[in-house]
Design a protein around this motif. Structure first.
Motif, PDB file in Angstrom:
ATOM      1  N   LYS A   1     -60.110 -48.503-133.095  1.00  0.00           N
ATOM      2  CA  LYS A   1     -60.903 -48.988-131.971  1.00  0.00           C
ATOM      3  C   LYS A   1     -60.027 -49.724-130.971  1.00  0.00           C
ATOM      4  CE  LYS A   1     -65.363 -50.835-131.340  1.00  0.00           C
ATOM      5  NZ  LYS A   1     -66.068 -52.074-131.465  1.00  0.00           N
ATOM      6  N   GLY A   2     -60.168 -49.405-129.721  1.00  0.00           N
ATOM      7  CA  GLY A   2     -59.458 -50.139-128.675  1.00  0.00           C
ATOM      8  C   GLY A   2     -58.040 -49.679-128.415  1.00  0.00           C
ATOM      9  N   ILE A   3     -57.586 -48.620-129.099  1.00  0.00           N
ATOM     10  CA  ILE A   3     -56.183 -48.202-128.936  1.00  0.00           C
ATOM     11  C   ILE A   3     -55.908 -47.730-127.507  1.00  0.00           C
ATOM     12  CG2 ILE A   3     -56.487 -45.799-129.742  1.00  0.00           C
ATOM     13  CD1 ILE A   3     -53.741 -46.227-131.238  1.00  0.00           C
ATOM     14  N   ASP A   4     -56.925 -47.137-126.879  1.00  0.00           N
ATOM     15  CA  ASP A   4     -56.754 -46.617-125.511  1.00  0.00           C
ATOM     16  C   ASP A   4     -56.206 -47.682-124.558  1.00  0.00           C
ATOM     17  OD1 ASP A   4     -58.314 -44.862-126.884  1.00  0.00           O
ATOM     18  OD2 ASP A   4     -59.584 -44.317-125.179  1.00  0.00           O
ATOM     19  N   ALA A   5     -56.692 -48.901-124.718  1.00  0.00           N
ATOM     20  CA  ALA A   5     -56.327 -49.972-123.799  1.00  0.00           C
ATOM     21  C   ALA A   5     -54.829 -50.279-123.849  1.00  0.00           C
ATOM     22  CB  ALA A   5     -57.128 -51.227-124.133  1.00  0.00           C
ATOM     23  N   TYR A   6     -54.181 -49.943-124.966  1.00  0.00           N
ATOM     24  CA  TYR A   6     -52.753 -50.268-125.112  1.00  0.00           C
ATOM     25  C   TYR A   6     -51.836 -49.113-124.717  1.00  0.00           C
ATOM     26  CZ  TYR A   6     -54.481 -54.195-127.878  1.00  0.00           C
ATOM     27  OH  TYR A   6     -55.117 -55.333-128.300  1.00  0.00           O
ATOM     28  N   GLU A   7     -52.430 -47.917-124.539  1.00  0.00           N
ATOM     29  CA  GLU A   7     -51.598 -46.742-124.270  1.00  0.00           C
ATOM     30  C   GLU A   7     -50.874 -46.898-122.934  1.00  0.00           C
ATOM     31  OE1 GLU A   7     -54.368 -43.508-124.694  1.00  0.00           O
ATOM     32  OE2 GLU A   7     -54.340 -43.681-126.882  1.00  0.00           O
ATOM     33  N   GLY A   8     -49.623 -46.529-122.926  1.00  0.00           N
ATOM     34  CA  GLY A   8     -48.835 -46.603-121.708  1.00  0.00           C
ATOM     35  C   GLY A   8     -47.971 -47.860-121.632  1.00  0.00           C
ATOM     36  N   ALA A   9     -48.520 -49.004-122.057  1.00  0.00           N
ATOM     37  CA  ALA A   9     -47.752 -50.245-122.013  1.00  0.00           C
ATOM     38  C   ALA A   9     -47.198 -50.601-123.386  1.00  0.00           C
ATOM     39  CB  ALA A   9     -48.612 -51.389-121.480  1.00  0.00           C
ATOM     40  N   SER A  10     -48.012 -50.360-124.429  1.00  0.00           N
ATOM     41  CA  SER A  10     -47.599 -50.780-125.769  1.00  0.00           C
ATOM     42  C   SER A  10     -47.684 -49.672-126.809  1.00  0.00           C
ATOM     43  CB  SER A  10     -48.496 -51.919-126.263  1.00  0.00           C
ATOM     44  OG  SER A  10     -48.311 -53.078-125.520  1.00  0.00           O
ATOM     45  N   VAL A  11     -48.510 -48.681-126.578  1.00  0.00           N
ATOM     46  CA  VAL A  11     -48.651 -47.584-127.542  1.00  0.00           C
ATOM     47  C   VAL A  11     -48.148 -46.301-126.896  1.00  0.00           C
ATOM     48  CG1 VAL A  11     -50.282 -46.167-128.877  1.00  0.00           C
ATOM     49  CG2 VAL A  11     -50.590 -48.655-128.762  1.00  0.00           C
ATOM     50  N   PHE A  12     -47.211 -45.643-127.582  1.00  0.00           N
ATOM     51  CA  PHE A  12     -46.563 -44.445-127.032  1.00  0.00           C
ATOM     52  C   PHE A  12     -46.582 -43.347-128.078  1.00  0.00           C
ATOM     53  CE2 PHE A  12     -44.689 -48.321-125.394  1.00  0.00           C
ATOM     54  CZ  PHE A  12     -44.670 -48.123-124.027  1.00  0.00           C
ATOM     55  N   TYR A  13     -46.942 -42.130-127.645  1.00  0.00           N
ATOM     56  CA  TYR A  13     -46.967 -41.002-128.589  1.00  0.00           C
ATOM     57  C   TYR A  13     -45.720 -40.128-128.462  1.00  0.00           C
ATOM     58  CZ  TYR A  13     -51.756 -42.524-128.975  1.00  0.00           C
ATOM     59  OH  TYR A  13     -52.868 -43.292-129.189  1.00  0.00           O
ATOM     60  N   SER A  14     -44.872 -40.470-127.518  1.00  0.00           N
ATOM     61  CA  SER A  14     -43.598 -39.773-127.396  1.00  0.00           C
ATOM     62  C   SER A  14     -42.619 -40.728-126.734  1.00  0.00           C
ATOM     63  CB  SER A  14     -43.755 -38.510-126.555  1.00  0.00           C
ATOM     64  OG  SER A  14     -44.152 -38.859-125.249  1.00  0.00           O
ATOM     65  N   VAL A  15     -41.337 -40.388-126.810  1.00  0.00           N
ATOM     66  CA  VAL A  15     -40.320 -41.226-126.188  1.00  0.00           C
ATOM     67  C   VAL A  15     -39.749 -40.444-125.016  1.00  0.00           C
ATOM     68  CG1 VAL A  15     -38.100 -42.387-126.495  1.00  0.00           C
ATOM     69  CG2 VAL A  15     -39.752 -42.322-128.377  1.00  0.00           C
ATOM     70  N   ARG A  16     -40.046 -40.890-123.817  1.00  0.00           N
ATOM     71  CA  ARG A  16     -39.485 -40.197-122.657  1.00  0.00           C
ATOM     72  C   ARG A  16     -38.116 -40.777-122.312  1.00  0.00           C
ATOM     73  NH1 ARG A  16     -42.681 -36.412-120.333  1.00  0.00           N
ATOM     74  NH2 ARG A  16     -44.899 -36.581-120.811  1.00  0.00           N
ATOM     75  N   ARG A  17     -38.047 -42.119-122.323  1.00  0.00           N
ATOM     76  CA  ARG A  17     -36.760 -42.774-122.067  1.00  0.00           C
ATOM     77  C   ARG A  17     -36.523 -43.792-123.162  1.00  0.00           C
ATOM     78  NH1 ARG A  17     -36.701 -46.092-118.194  1.00  0.00           N
ATOM     79  NH2 ARG A  17     -34.460 -46.173-117.882  1.00  0.00           N
ATOM     80  N   MET A  18     -35.396 -43.665-123.844  1.00  0.00           N
ATOM     81  CA  MET A  18     -35.095 -44.609-124.919  1.00  0.00           C
ATOM     82  C   MET A  18     -35.006 -46.038-124.398  1.00  0.00           C
ATOM     83  SD  MET A  18     -33.262 -42.816-127.905  1.00  0.00           S
ATOM     84  CE  MET A  18     -31.619 -43.469-127.826  1.00  0.00           C
ATOM     85  N   GLU A  19     -34.511 -46.184-123.146  1.00  0.00           N
ATOM     86  CA  GLU A  19     -34.312 -47.520-122.588  1.00  0.00           C
ATOM     87  C   GLU A  19     -35.604 -48.342-122.536  1.00  0.00           C
ATOM     88  OE1 GLU A  19     -31.757 -49.532-121.660  1.00  0.00           O
ATOM     89  OE2 GLU A  19     -30.627 -48.004-122.742  1.00  0.00           O
ATOM     90  N   THR A  20     -36.739 -47.648-122.439  1.00  0.00           N
ATOM     91  CA  THR A  20     -38.038 -48.330-122.441  1.00  0.00           C
ATOM     92  C   THR A  20     -38.151 -49.265-123.651  1.00  0.00           C
ATOM     93  OG1 THR A  20     -38.929 -46.299-121.522  1.00  0.00           O
ATOM     94  CG2 THR A  20     -40.548 -47.890-122.319  1.00  0.00           C
TER      95      THR A  20
END
Lengths: 104, 345
Positions: free
Chosen positions: B134-153
């Motif tokens: 529950k509530g995972i959507d709110a964290y996507e993009g800032a704290s929850v990532f399903y792939s690594v686009r840039r390691m530096e992030t």
């Protein structure tokens, strides 16, 4: 035989003579089981919780099923992949809950 | 990575699974050039992603073949036709042009125009499985990532990686040197991943550079889209909290119909109805083959998709080469076909 499937709190009763995997019996009865790989023990989206009274009465898990369960969520001791449980007369009365991650 | 110039070709195939690959062969024999788009970073579709090592027993004349081997053999078979692959991208839109051709845009900005479109998208697009928390959507993009686009992030962040397969382990190995702290969470102390990755992860754990927790994610803590911790539950039911500001869940991929639903084609229960002579959709020039189509008696078998590809190619020829006569020929005896295959004497 009769099997009982709970989906999001709602009870469904399925009458079947099939000896197909539980996943297929549920799907044929209209239960919205995701089962995206079609029953090849590859995707973990047919995850069910077997009623505690039935855990030892269903055929045991293979190492492959155990490994595929890594792709499911909320694993409990009674978590199974329903594509890996072949229906059989001795499973008359089987009760399962469709896991939230297996609802299509 | 935008490549906005327009690519013009005879046929665009959406999906590089076994049916999409074999369609290249059947279309190639009939002088049609193909571009193939797939959301995965590799060809083979479900065969390569879901069961590369699992045996398939019902491919004619191959008593047993693994998903990966079937893919490799198809790639070998279609090699003479030099298909162009656009991997790691998804066709997002399909529109008809005034000249009757079809225009497609991918999410990577690839712009394709073709006389014929073949949708061989199987169960849809592969997308990462999302934990049903529950509530995972709110964290996507800032704290929850399903792939690594840039390691530096992820530099100097406190990371939790969840999962026990190759993606979880590869990113554990890659991000551990950058992270302030990295915790790997898996439900059991066994990993289905490349043995050398498992060994390398164990070394990092032994050296104190990675924390390994045998548990499952039970909940998330944080506010304003920013995670502060992950609630874990072990197999005894004991709960604990791991501090973190980034979560990478790697539970494999699942299939979603995706943008195909917005292509303007008739759909029935998330499948595309076709006729069984040409395997054409409700839009002339747009075909659907393999698991994604439906017709009376349909069997979702790879071999059915192969048959569908062969019949589809006949009608595709009439559209791509309207001035030419379709000739039925056997590869065994036709010097013309053998020339195309590069095996002519």
């Amino acid at each position: 035989m009769k099997i009982f499937v709970e989906v999001e709190g709602k009870q469904h009763e399925i009458e079947t003579t099939s000896e197909l995997p539980l996943m297929e019996v549920m799907r044929d009865a209209g239960i919205p089981v995701l089962a995206s790989c079609g029953g090849s023990c590859a995707c973990a989206t047919c995850h069910v919780y077997v009623d505690p009274a039935w855990v030892d009465r269903v055929p045991p898990k293979s190492p492959d099923e155990e490994a595929t369960l890594d792709g499911a969520f909320g694993i409990e001791y009674n978590s199974r992949l329903s594509c890996q449980i072949a229906m059989a007369p001795e499973l008359d009365g089987l009760k399962v809950i469709l896991a939230p991650d297996a609802i299509g | 990575m935008s490549e906005n110039h327009m690519i013009e070709t005879d046929v665009v195939i959406v999906g590089a699974g076994p049916c999409g690959l074999f369609a290249v062969f059947e279309l190639g024999l009939n002088d049609m050039k193909c571009h193939v788009v797939d959301i995965l970073d590799k060809v083979g579709g479900q065969c390569a992603e879901l069961y590369p090592e699992k045996p398939i027993y019902d491919i004619p004349a191959l008593p047993v073949v693994s998903g990966q081997e079937l893919t490799d053999r198809l790639m070998q078979q279609i090699e003479p036709f030099k298909p162009v692959f656009h991997l790691n991208q998804m066709v997002e839109s399909l529109t008809k042009l005034d000249d009757g051709r079809w225009k497609m845009m991918t999410d990577a900005g690839t712009n394709l125009v073709a006389k014929v479109v073949v949708i061989a998208a199987g169960g849809g697009s592969f997308v990462p499985k999302k934990p049903p928390i529950k509530g995972i959507d709110a964290y996507e993009g800032a704290s929850v990532f399903y792939s690594v686009r840039r390691m530096e992030t992820f530099r100097d962040r406190t990371i939790v990686i969840a999962g026990g397969g190759d993606s979880a382990l590869d990113w554990t190995l890659n991000l551990a040197p950058l992270a302030k702290k990295l915790t790997l969470v898996h439900r059991r102390d066994e990993f289905r991943a490349a043995p050398h990755s498992v060994a390398a992860m164990r070394e990092l754990v032994a050296a104190g550079k990675v924390d390994l927790r045998i548990a499952q994610i039970a909940g998330l803590e944080g506010e304003g889209g920013q995670l502060s911790g992950i609630q874990l539950k072990d197999d005894k039911g004991e709960t604990s909290v791991v501090q973190c500001d980034a979560l990478l869940p790697f539970y494999g991929l699942t299939m979603k119909l995706g943008p195909v639903a917005q292509f303007g084609l008739n759909l029935h229960e998330n499948l595309i109805p076709v006729d069984t002579e040409k395997f054409e959709t409700s839009e002339p020039g747009v075909f659907a083959i393999g698991d994604i189509n439906s017709y009376p008696g349909k069997l979702k078998l790879i071999l059915s998709g192969f048959h569908e590809a062969a019949l589809m190619a006949q009608q595709a020829f009439r559209i791509v080469h309207p001035d030419r006569k379709l000739r039925f020929q056997y590869t065994t005896s036709s010097s013309d076909l053998q020339q195309k295959l590069g095996v002519a004497a």
